[in-house]
Design a protein around this motif. Sequence first.
Motif, PDB file in Angstrom:
ATOM      1  N   PHE A   1       0.836  -1.210   0.000  1.00 60.39           N
ATOM      2  CA  PHE A   1       0.000   0.000   0.000  1.00 60.39           C
ATOM      3  C   PHE A   1       0.870   1.258   0.000  1.00 60.39           C
ATOM      4  O   PHE A   1       0.626   2.202  -0.764  1.00 60.39           O
ATOM      5  N   LEU A   2       1.887   1.278   0.851  1.00 59.72           N
ATOM      6  CA  LEU A   2       2.782   2.433   0.913  1.00 59.72           C
ATOM      7  C   LEU A   2       3.560   2.594  -0.390  1.00 59.72           C
ATOM      8  O   LEU A   2       3.805   3.726  -0.840  1.00 59.72           O
ATOM      9  N   ASN A   3       3.933   1.488  -1.014  1.00 59.58           N
ATOM     10  CA  ASN A   3       4.615   1.569  -2.308  1.00 59.58           C
ATOM     11  C   ASN A   3       3.732   2.237  -3.359  1.00 59.58           C
ATOM     12  O   ASN A   3       4.211   3.011  -4.196  1.00 59.58           O
ATOM     13  N   VAL A   4       2.438   1.939  -3.311  1.00 62.16           N
ATOM     14  CA  VAL A   4       1.501   2.542  -4.269  1.00 62.16           C
ATOM     15  C   VAL A   4       1.457   4.049  -4.104  1.00 62.16           C
ATOM     16  O   VAL A   4       1.595   4.805  -5.066  1.00 62.16           O
ATOM     17  N   TRP A   5       1.244   4.489  -2.867  1.00 63.65           N
ATOM     18  CA  TRP A   5       1.001   5.913  -2.617  1.00 63.65           C
ATOM     19  C   TRP A   5       2.265   6.754  -2.503  1.00 63.65           C
ATOM     20  O   TRP A   5       2.234   7.967  -2.785  1.00 63.65           O
TER      21      TRP A   5
ATOM     22  N   ASN B   1       5.664   8.938  -8.855  1.00 61.16           N
ATOM     23  CA  ASN B   1       6.520   8.841 -10.038  1.00 61.16           C
ATOM     24  C   ASN B   1       5.719   8.718 -11.325  1.00 61.16           C
ATOM     25  O   ASN B   1       6.120   9.255 -12.364  1.00 61.16           O
ATOM     26  N   GLN B   2       4.579   8.030 -11.257  1.00 63.00           N
ATOM     27  CA  GLN B   2       3.731   7.946 -12.448  1.00 63.00           C
ATOM     28  C   GLN B   2       3.136   9.310 -12.800  1.00 63.00           C
ATOM     29  O   GLN B   2       2.903   9.598 -13.973  1.00 63.00           O
TER      30      GLN B   2
ATOM     31  N   ILE C   1       4.709  12.072 -12.647  1.00 61.10           N
ATOM     32  CA  ILE C   1       5.757  12.732 -13.429  1.00 61.10           C
ATOM     33  C   ILE C   1       5.728  12.241 -14.875  1.00 61.10           C
ATOM     34  O   ILE C   1       5.818  13.032 -15.824  1.00 61.10           O
ATOM     35  N   VAL C   2       5.575  10.925 -15.044  1.00 59.94           N
ATOM     36  CA  VAL C   2       5.535  10.339 -16.386  1.00 59.94           C
ATOM     37  C   VAL C   2       4.307  10.828 -17.154  1.00 59.94           C
ATOM     38  O   VAL C   2       4.400  11.190 -18.334  1.00 59.94           O
ATOM     39  N   ILE C   3       3.164  10.837 -16.487  1.00 61.30           N
ATOM     40  CA  ILE C   3       1.929  11.289 -17.136  1.00 61.30           C
ATOM     41  C   ILE C   3       2.037  12.749 -17.545  1.00 61.30           C
ATOM     42  O   ILE C   3       1.677  13.125 -18.674  1.00 61.30           O
ATOM     43  N   ALA C   4       2.546  13.601 -16.641  1.00 62.62           N
ATOM     44  CA  ALA C   4       2.699  15.027 -16.948  1.00 62.62           C
ATOM     45  C   ALA C   4       3.648  15.245 -18.117  1.00 62.62           C
ATOM     46  O   ALA C   4       3.424  16.110 -18.972  1.00 62.62           O
ATOM     47  N   SER C   5       4.705  14.446 -18.176  1.00 64.30           N
ATOM     48  CA  SER C   5       5.665  14.552 -19.271  1.00 64.30           C
ATOM     49  C   SER C   5       5.003  14.209 -20.602  1.00 64.30           C
ATOM     50  O   SER C   5       5.202  14.902 -21.613  1.00 64.30           O
ATOM     51  N   ASN C   6       4.213  13.133 -20.602  1.00 64.22           N
ATOM     52  CA  ASN C   6       3.520  12.746 -21.836  1.00 64.22           C
ATOM     53  C   ASN C   6       2.465  13.769 -22.242  1.00 64.22           C
ATOM     54  O   ASN C   6       2.259  14.009 -23.434  1.00 64.22           O
ATOM     55  N   GLU C   7       1.810  14.373 -21.269  1.00 60.59           N
ATOM     56  CA  GLU C   7       0.843  15.419 -21.571  1.00 60.59           C
ATOM     57  C   GLU C   7       1.525  16.632 -22.192  1.00 60.59           C
ATOM     58  O   GLU C   7       0.990  17.269 -23.113  1.00 60.59           O
ATOM     59  N   ALA C   8       2.729  16.941 -21.690  1.00 65.21           N
ATOM     60  CA  ALA C   8       3.494  18.055 -22.248  1.00 65.21           C
ATOM     61  C   ALA C   8       3.880  17.769 -23.697  1.00 65.21           C
ATOM     62  O   ALA C   8       3.780  18.647 -24.567  1.00 65.21           O
ATOM     63  N   VAL C   9       4.326  16.563 -23.967  1.00 66.92           N
ATOM     64  CA  VAL C   9       4.712  16.175 -25.328  1.00 66.92           C
ATOM     65  C   VAL C   9       3.504  16.230 -26.258  1.00 66.92           C
ATOM     66  O   VAL C   9       3.588  16.733 -27.380  1.00 66.92           O
ATOM     67  N   GLN C  10       2.370  15.717 -25.767  1.00 70.53           N
ATOM     68  CA  GLN C  10       1.161  15.723 -26.584  1.00 70.53           C
ATOM     69  C   GLN C  10       0.707  17.145 -26.893  1.00 70.53           C
ATOM     70  O   GLN C  10       0.121  17.419 -27.944  1.00 70.53           O
ATOM     71  N   GLY C  11       0.997  18.057 -25.986  1.00 70.32           N
ATOM     72  CA  GLY C  11       0.623  19.458 -26.191  1.00 70.32           C
ATOM     73  C   GLY C  11       1.643  20.245 -26.994  1.00 70.32           C
ATOM     74  O   GLY C  11       1.506  21.467 -27.142  1.00 70.32           O
ATOM     75  N   GLY C  12       2.673  19.566 -27.484  1.00 68.42           N
ATOM     76  CA  GLY C  12       3.673  20.233 -28.312  1.00 68.42           C
ATOM     77  C   GLY C  12       4.894  20.701 -27.554  1.00 68.42           C
ATOM     78  O   GLY C  12       5.786  21.339 -28.135  1.00 68.42           O
TER      79      GLY C  12
ATOM     80  N   ASN D   1      13.244  14.082 -16.262  1.00 69.06           N
ATOM     81  CA  ASN D   1      13.175  13.192 -15.094  1.00 69.06           C
ATOM     82  C   ASN D   1      12.192  12.039 -15.289  1.00 69.06           C
ATOM     83  O   ASN D   1      12.091  11.164 -14.428  1.00 69.06           O
ATOM     84  N   ALA D   2      11.478  12.052 -16.412  1.00 67.34           N
ATOM     85  CA  ALA D   2      10.426  11.057 -16.627  1.00 67.34           C
ATOM     86  C   ALA D   2      10.977   9.637 -16.711  1.00 67.34           C
ATOM     87  O   ALA D   2      10.363   8.692 -16.201  1.00 67.34           O
ATOM     88  N   GLY D   3      12.127   9.475 -17.345  1.00 66.48           N
ATOM     89  CA  GLY D   3      12.706   8.139 -17.481  1.00 66.48           C
ATOM     90  C   GLY D   3      13.051   7.521 -16.138  1.00 66.48           C
ATOM     91  O   GLY D   3      12.731   6.358 -15.864  1.00 66.48           O
ATOM     92  N   ALA D   4      13.692   8.318 -15.281  1.00 68.32           N
ATOM     93  CA  ALA D   4      14.056   7.820 -13.950  1.00 68.32           C
ATOM     94  C   ALA D   4      12.812   7.554 -13.110  1.00 68.32           C
ATOM     95  O   ALA D   4      12.756   6.580 -12.359  1.00 68.32           O
ATOM     96  N   ALA D   5      11.804   8.421 -13.264  1.00 71.71           N
ATOM     97  CA  ALA D   5      10.555   8.238 -12.516  1.00 71.71           C
ATOM     98  C   ALA D   5       9.852   6.958 -12.940  1.00 71.71           C
ATOM     99  O   ALA D   5       9.326   6.212 -12.102  1.00 71.71           O
ATOM    100  N   ALA D   6       9.838   6.684 -14.237  1.00 67.35           N
ATOM    101  CA  ALA D   6       9.205   5.468 -14.743  1.00 67.35           C
ATOM    102  C   ALA D   6       9.912   4.228 -14.204  1.00 67.35           C
ATOM    103  O   ALA D   6       9.275   3.235 -13.846  1.00 67.35           O
ATOM    104  N   ALA D   7      11.239   4.292 -14.138  1.00 70.51           N
ATOM    105  CA  ALA D   7      12.013   3.159 -13.625  1.00 70.51           C
ATOM    106  C   ALA D   7      11.719   2.910 -12.142  1.00 70.51           C
ATOM    107  O   ALA D   7      11.588   1.765 -11.706  1.00 70.51           O
ATOM    108  N   LYS D   8      11.595   3.986 -11.355  1.00 71.18           N
ATOM    109  CA  LYS D   8      11.283   3.846  -9.932  1.00 71.18           C
ATOM    110  C   LYS D   8       9.889   3.265  -9.731  1.00 71.18           C
ATOM    111  O   LYS D   8       9.680   2.401  -8.875  1.00 71.18           O
ATOM    112  N   ALA D   9       8.943   3.737 -10.529  1.00 69.02           N
ATOM    113  CA  ALA D   9       7.570   3.232 -10.429  1.00 69.02           C
ATOM    114  C   ALA D   9       7.514   1.757 -10.806  1.00 69.02           C
ATOM    115  O   ALA D   9       6.830   0.963 -10.148  1.00 69.02           O
ATOM    116  N   LEU D  10       8.232   1.383 -11.860  1.00 66.96           N
ATOM    117  CA  LEU D  10       8.229  -0.010 -12.299  1.00 66.96           C
ATOM    118  C   LEU D  10       8.860  -0.919 -11.248  1.00 66.96           C
ATOM    119  O   LEU D  10       8.346  -2.011 -10.980  1.00 66.96           O
ATOM    120  N   LEU D  11       9.957  -0.478 -10.642  1.00 70.31           N
ATOM    121  CA  LEU D  11      10.617  -1.287  -9.614  1.00 70.31           C
ATOM    122  C   LEU D  11       9.680  -1.528  -8.433  1.00 70.31           C
ATOM    123  O   LEU D  11       9.564  -2.657  -7.941  1.00 70.31           O
TER     124      LEU D  11
END
Length: 221
Positions: free
Chosen positions: A97-101, A107-108, A110-121, A127-137
């Motif tokens: 539970f603590l890992n989720v929150w 970290n997700q 950060i990844v979502i915000a990064s993708n939203e920024a890219v989609q918006g041009g 930092n998105a790559g490192a955040a994705a790796a932490k979330a996946l671990l």
Amino acid sequence: MGMEVFIDVLARWGHTLFGITWIGLLYYFNFVQGSAFKELDASSRTDAFTKLVPRALWWFRWAAMFTFLTGVLLLYFRGMATTTYIAWGSVMAIIMFLNVWLIIWPNQRIVIASNEAVQGGGAADPNAGAAAAKALLASRTNTLFSLPMLFFMTFSAHAPAIAGQVMSISPINVLVLGVIILAIEANAIWGKMQSVIESVRAVIVSSLVLTVVMAYLATIL
């Protein structure tokens, strides 16, 4: 039926419902989404991260929250009837539970915000790559914990009746269980992805092996 019994029954039902939802989505992220996203082109993956992932993560994190809250209610109503096995299952569930929150969701975001920024041009967050790796671990760690956690939760209802004896875990085995859990979680916080949980097949096999090891420690007196 008294009010306490009524609340206890509802808490059990809710705990099961929310737990199924939480672990089901955990397995979706680890066994389905990750593999599928690898086959998507960059544009489709960015689109999915802005439309699909936030919805799935909403259900995921709140299912975890309500699984935790109903679990706390159950522990309160069980009181001294709480077995050693439920206690160990609860320890792993609380860590998950603590890992989720505290790890996956921040970290997700950060990844979502990064993708939203890219989609918006705009530009991707460096930092998105490192955040994705932490979330996946952390997500892989939760998947690793999930099977032994479920073992302790389900075994607890039958342990006292096995072979007509009251089951308990020896102090040495308790220490070993604690060390294993702390070492795994320490890697999730400060370590890196290990080969034993890196792939879908690896984490499934590792979770099964961990379940067998913990079951042995919990039942061999």
